[in-house]
Design an enzyme around this catalytic site. Structure first.
Site, PDB file in Angstrom:
ATOM      1  N   THR A   1       4.579   0.564  -0.790  1.00  0.00           N
ATOM      2  CA  THR A   1       4.512  -0.362  -1.918  1.00  0.00           C
ATOM      3  C   THR A   1       5.171   0.202  -3.168  1.00  0.00           C
ATOM      4  OG1 THR A   1       2.307   0.422  -2.489  1.00  0.00           O
ATOM      5  CG2 THR A   1       2.448  -1.531  -1.071  1.00  0.00           C
TER       6      THR A   1
ATOM      7  N   HIS B   1       6.584   9.717  -1.220  1.00  0.00           N
ATOM      8  CA  HIS B   1       5.329  10.392  -1.501  1.00  0.00           C
ATOM      9  C   HIS B   1       4.553  10.633  -0.214  1.00  0.00           C
ATOM     10  CE1 HIS B   1       4.507   6.055  -1.732  1.00  0.00           C
ATOM     11  NE2 HIS B   1       3.245   6.317  -1.412  1.00  0.00           N
TER      12      HIS B   1
ATOM     13  N   ASN C   1       4.796   6.476   4.126  1.00  0.00           N
ATOM     14  CA  ASN C   1       5.285   5.175   4.579  1.00  0.00           C
ATOM     15  C   ASN C   1       6.740   5.024   4.170  1.00  0.00           C
ATOM     16  OD1 ASN C   1       2.631   4.351   5.461  1.00  0.00           O
ATOM     17  ND2 ASN C   1       2.125   4.062   3.316  1.00  0.00           N
TER      18      ASN C   1
ATOM     19  N   CYS D   1      10.167   3.169 -12.226  1.00  0.00           N
ATOM     20  CA  CYS D   1       9.319   3.741 -11.172  1.00  0.00           C
ATOM     21  C   CYS D   1       8.042   4.336 -11.772  1.00  0.00           C
ATOM     22  CB  CYS D   1      10.093   4.801 -10.401  1.00  0.00           C
ATOM     23  SG  CYS D   1       9.100   5.643  -9.148  1.00  0.00           S
TER      24      CYS D   1
END
Length: 117
Positions: A94, A99, A86, A5
């Site tokens: 994405t 976040h 999102n 990540c």
């Protein structure tokens, strides 16, 4: 930390970024591809995929506190700003590390999000 990540690596200081805020629970840094003059990402230091994960309330509280500090530091608390998170590919997530986008610094499109130029 999730091994692959990018946000985990940035929060841990293993990948360079323009860090603007940090405490024990969260990190905030400038978006690498900003859509607005102020475009900052606030991330928990521990990996959570999205808002549907079991994120402890103290982490969410730390994220909101970071937003408050950052918008005041940048001055967008006076002019207005947008917060976006999102969840899932269809929503445009994405990087699968929870976040919050802080976006401002100009008049924003009244639609749900900003378009890439």
């Amino acid at each position: 930390m999730s091994e692959n990540c990018i946000f985990c690596k940035i929060a841990a200081g293993k990948v360079p970024s323009k860090m603007v805020y940090q405490d024990d629970l969260v990190a905030a840094f400038q978006d690498a591809n900003p859509l607005t003059p102020v475009h900052i990402l606030v991330v928990p230091k521990k990996h959570y995929e999205n808002i549907l994960d079991d994120i402890p309330s103290e982490v969410l509280e730390a994220m909101v506190h970071a937003v408050s500090v950052i918008v005041k530091q940048t001055g967008i608390d006076k002019t207005g700003f947008r917060l976006i998170t999102n969840t899932g590919d269809d929503a445009g997530q994405t990087v699968h590390h929870f976040h919050i986008h802080i976006m401002g610094g100009r008049k924003l499109d009244p639609s749900a999000g900003e378009k890439r130029d």
